[in-house]
Design an enzyme around this catalytic site. Sequence first.
Site, PDB file in Angstrom:
ATOM      1  CB  THR A 198      -3.928  -0.741  -5.214  1.00  0.00           C
ATOM      2  OG1 THR A 198      -4.260  -0.232  -6.496  1.00  0.00           O
ATOM      3  CG2 THR A 198      -2.715  -1.636  -5.326  1.00  0.00           C
ATOM      4  N   GLY A 228       1.222   1.421 -13.684  1.00  0.00           N
ATOM      5  CA  GLY A 228       1.437   2.199 -12.459  1.00  0.00           C
ATOM      6  C   GLY A 228       2.604   1.660 -11.646  1.00  0.00           C
ATOM      7  CG  ASP A 229       2.352   2.438  -7.503  1.00  0.00           C
ATOM      8  OD1 ASP A 229       1.299   2.298  -8.179  1.00  0.00           O
ATOM      9  OD2 ASP A 229       2.345   2.540  -6.266  1.00  0.00           O
ATOM     10  N   GLY A 250      -2.189   4.350  -4.273  1.00  0.00           N
ATOM     11  CA  GLY A 250      -2.385   5.754  -4.631  1.00  0.00           C
ATOM     12  C   GLY A 250      -1.908   6.019  -6.042  1.00  0.00           C
ATOM     13  N   GLY A 252       0.187   6.084  -8.833  1.00  0.00           N
ATOM     14  CA  GLY A 252       1.415   5.331  -9.059  1.00  0.00           C
ATOM     15  C   GLY A 252       2.554   6.148  -9.632  1.00  0.00           C
TER      16      GLY A 252
HETATM   17  C1  SD4 Z   1      -1.820   2.696  -9.723  1.00  0.00           C
HETATM   18  N1  SD4 Z   1      -1.182   2.584  -7.414  1.00  0.00           N
HETATM   19  O1  SD4 Z   1      -2.157   2.037 -10.695  1.00  0.00           O
HETATM   20  C2  SD4 Z   1      -2.190   2.169  -8.356  1.00  0.00           C
HETATM   21  C3  SD4 Z   1      -3.560   2.650  -8.043  1.00  0.00           C
HETATM   22  C4  SD4 Z   1      -3.997   2.428  -6.661  1.00  0.00           C
HETATM   23  O2  SD4 Z   1      -5.671   2.068  -5.222  1.00  0.00           O
HETATM   24  O3  SD4 Z   1      -3.245   2.305  -5.737  1.00  0.00           O
HETATM   25  N2  SD4 Z   1      -5.255   2.346  -6.448  1.00  0.00           N
HETATM   26  O4  SD4 Z   1      -1.252   3.769  -9.806  1.00  0.00           O
END
Ligand code: SD4
Length: 337
Positions: A198, A228-229, A250, A252
């Site tokens: 991300t 996600g976050d 990461g 989320g």
């Molecule tokens: C999520 N934070 O959708 C994102 C995923 C992510 O690198 O960071 N991927 O939870």
Amino acid sequence: MNRRKFLQIGAITTPLFAVKKSFAKNFDQTTKPIVISTWDSGMSVNAEAWKILSTKGTSLDAVEAGAVHIENEINCCVGLGGFPDRDGIVTLDSCIMDHQANCGAVAGLERIKHPVSVARKVMEKTPHVILVGAGAQQFALENGFVLESSELSNEAKHAYSKWLKKNEYTPVTNIENKKQNGPFAPNFFEDGTVNHDTMGLIAMDARENISGAVTTSGMAFKLHGRVGDSPIIGAGLFVDNEVGAATSSGTGEEVIRICGTHLVVEFMRQGYSPEMACKKAVERIIKRDMEKAKRLQVGFIAMNKKGQYGAYAIQKGFLFSVKSNNENQIHPSKYLL
Ligand code: SD4
């Protein structure tokens, strides 16, 4: 004290004050402009943002340009080339926030190439902060964005078919330290396990205004409709121009539970350095459920008003990229477990 004596003392003390002041100025020196971003893929994103920052453009334009750049690339976790959800559909999450706490976001957006620019339009043209799914797509089309093909990129097709063979309809979150081939290895493993990528970036421009943006296709093979976050202000991104900003990558769900980036900014407000503030947020995640934390990855990056920056992650393997007049490099983040 007569006036003459007062002036004499003044004449003696003035240079002393002047010296103190110049020390203070050195110590407080601000590194600007500067842009920091998640992962090694942040290098090309920073380069794009830098074109704007180095010509006295705004941090808002810079972060949008950086995010647009990576949305154009085939990347496991960003843009329409990203990995799909468990139903084989790519859904995009993005947000953007400026130095005046203006913000906009889209979640679960399908078939639109530049979710970050749609997020900016939500910020600038509506009284709302977040638009989701079909409504976000409708808004994008009304604002001149084009409906793209729903076909998966070759990389995504390959990863998705591998993942389907396992028949596991549980979203997989990998841990970067499984990655044997160093930081520049491909973004997914042969067994279909996905690496995070991300893109979150934060920039401070020549006027010392801070903005941030995040763009992602989210956790690969997630349930359709899962958010996600990344598009959540205070979770995936938070900017407070008086203090600084933070963004995350990461799992989320863990970031949302602690309002991660808002927490990092609040720790900086209390006087912690960006690195320590990120570390304290990571500790908060681990404290809640250590066993779970061992199986997942979250990384935060942060910048304060002086242009100082730092990062912290749960696991080894989180990287971040920095570009300023003084440097242009990838840093490995410190980690807790
Ligand atoms: C999520 N934070 O959708 C994102 C995923 C992510 O690198 O960071 N991927 O939870």
